[in-house]
Scaffold this active site. Sequence first.
Site, PDB file in Angstrom:
ATOM      1  N   ASP A 137       0.829  -1.204   0.000  1.00  0.00           N
ATOM      2  CA  ASP A 137       0.000   0.000   0.000  1.00  0.00           C
ATOM      3  C   ASP A 137       0.872   1.266   0.000  1.00  0.00           C
ATOM      4  O   ASP A 137       1.859   1.339   0.746  1.00  0.00           O
ATOM      5  CB  ASP A 137      -0.864  -0.034   1.274  1.00  0.00           C
ATOM      6  CG  ASP A 137      -1.969   0.988   1.278  1.00  0.00           C
ATOM      7  OD1 ASP A 137      -2.810   0.950   0.370  1.00  0.00           O
ATOM      8  OD2 ASP A 137      -1.994   1.821   2.203  1.00  0.00           O
TER       9      ASP A 137
ATOM     10  N   GLU B 160      14.556 -15.551   0.291  1.00  0.00           N
ATOM     11  CA  GLU B 160      14.909 -16.652   1.208  1.00  0.00           C
ATOM     12  C   GLU B 160      13.862 -17.761   1.152  1.00  0.00           C
ATOM     13  O   GLU B 160      14.087 -18.854   1.639  1.00  0.00           O
ATOM     14  CB  GLU B 160      14.974 -16.145   2.654  1.00  0.00           C
ATOM     15  CG  GLU B 160      16.090 -15.178   2.933  1.00  0.00           C
ATOM     16  CD  GLU B 160      15.886 -14.498   4.293  1.00  0.00           C
ATOM     17  OE1 GLU B 160      15.083 -15.008   5.117  1.00  0.00           O
ATOM     18  OE2 GLU B 160      16.520 -13.455   4.507  1.00  0.00           O
TER      19      GLU B 160
HETATM   20  C1  GLC Z   1      -4.217   3.011  -0.646  1.00  0.00           C
HETATM   21  C2  GLC Z   1      -5.445   2.132  -0.570  1.00  0.00           C
HETATM   22  C3  GLC Z   1      -6.590   2.965  -0.132  1.00  0.00           C
HETATM   23  C4  GLC Z   1      -6.286   3.514   1.241  1.00  0.00           C
HETATM   24  C5  GLC Z   1      -4.970   4.284   1.234  1.00  0.00           C
HETATM   25  C6  GLC Z   1      -4.489   4.537   2.635  1.00  0.00           C
HETATM   26  O1  GLC Z   1      -4.339   3.961  -1.624  1.00  0.00           O
HETATM   27  O2  GLC Z   1      -5.648   1.496  -1.799  1.00  0.00           O
HETATM   28  O3  GLC Z   1      -7.788   2.253  -0.128  1.00  0.00           O
HETATM   29  O4  GLC Z   1      -7.305   4.355   1.668  1.00  0.00           O
HETATM   30  O5  GLC Z   1      -3.949   3.569   0.596  1.00  0.00           O
HETATM   31  O6  GLC Z   1      -4.025   3.366   3.219  1.00  0.00           O
END
Ligand code: GLC
Length: 562
Positions: free
Chosen positions: A221, A272
Amino acid sequence: MTLEHDVDHATPAAAGYEWWRSAVIYQIYPRSFADSNGDGIGDLPGITSRLDSLAELGIDAMWLSPFMTSPQKDAGYDVADYCDVDPLFGTLEDFDDMLRAAHERGIRVIVDLVPNHSSDQHLWFQQALASAPGSRERARYIFRDGRGENGELPPNNWQSIFGGPAWTRVTDPDGVPGQWYLHLFDSSQPDFDWDNEEVKEEFRRILRFWLDRGVDGFRVDVAHGLVKDPQLPDYTPSPDAASMGGEETPAPYFEQAGVHEIYRDWHRILSEYDGDRALCGEAWVSSVEKMALWVRPDEMHQTFNFDYLMASWDEAELRDIIDRSLAAFSGVGAPSTWVLSNHDVVRHATRLSLTGENPQGTGIGPDFPGIPKYEDGVRRARAATTLMLALPGSSYLYQGEELGLDEVHDLPGEARQDPTWFRTQGERYGRDGCRVPLPWEDSAPAFGFSHTGESWLPQPKRWAPLARSVQAQQPASTLNLYRQLLQLRREADLGSGTLEWVPDFGSGVLAFKNSGVLVVANISGADVTLPDGHEVLATSTPIENRTVPRDVTVWLKEITHE
Ligand code: GLC
Ligand code: CA
């Protein structure tokens, strides 16, 4: 289930043929997939119970949006414990059951890792709040003194991606206003300080925790956001900049050079393990050429191709982004990826036909001008998917697109839950419209999503004919189109092929060959008559008289006489 379908971690693929290079990866948004206990929120046992439908669809892997312990302020992208399952979704045992059942069906499993920020309920953040400025506990996050005479102004002018300021002031244990902490997203999502060795070590542990359980990889993310310019300089994005980044000159909190060292470190950890485990980065950067930096041989394995997702349904734009993607990614030895929908953007059955502006993350509401008629929107979406699934590389699908689901732009205000909606007092709708729970059966409560009829976001009545049970019976349904395309794609090995443009079909038409399949996508051109000597393998919408009208894509194969 035959054993040859089983995911086998012990035998690595030959270099260059790792599974992720050509995989079709299906995104599950757990809270909206299938609810097993009737509380209206999808869960892990719900996913397990519906895995056969994914095996029938013919995907290679699934990526699950977060199901870890979380107060759900941002639908799970606010993690309080990275190594446990939130009771809302089940238990670690439920996860292991789901993983085993997926692997038995030959489906790999990727989990979502949220390293940019935790939840404010994470133990570390609670300890930071209880500790003094300058303490080891505070150093795991980005705490700073405020500006102004009494520190009453935030440390800089950064704005949260969800709207409002990116800093929140804390109240010290003695009740006096104290320091400020940085949150690029909601105030309940404090950003980690990735210069801190303790943070790095903790994430190594988290990676190993899930790798040891047998996951096949991670979707990372906000992969472009972990490292901030140490000066924390003021910054004002240009007015039309997309909120998640992608500007020519990146924001001081995106695309900083230091992020790459983190992914090199993670790459070494994944190496790993057996089984070609993979990292896929969510990096909203300005060009595919820059995106390719994330997938150099010692970094991530894949990154989402958001330029492709953001492209309009336009021949020149699509040709350009396809060419540039293939060149940029192959330049670093990585596959290109392709994607049209996910849980943050307007579903492509609606988006590709919108006539108004649609900045990423802002969403659309009941008053949005230019919502297409469903038949028109889904026709174009099917043509777009038929084009995408013929491209070499790896493709991402988002749950529900195989049913041709459109954006639920008309959710009532009181149903909306995206923090963007709250932080902007309803000025920006946010992303709920693409997150509505799936319709499985047309005549069951909540369309079979939940046996009690509960659903955390209301499902529109117009979805009844789109339910999976209905589409499974209709040869020309969107569901059967996806099944057919995925099967043909696998048989012809299109994911590992090479693209060669065919110029003969006139303007407004994209045509190319890949692995013996001729693909003709009529984006906006005049009717195309199919060449003789070819049989039709698939069409996004049934065609008549070997004529391909606009908004239709066909796959053809030359008839050979041996
Ligand atoms: C990313 C995710 C989104 C979330 C953001 C904060 O963009 O896809 O859904 O709100 O990160 O974590
Ligand atoms: Ca549930």
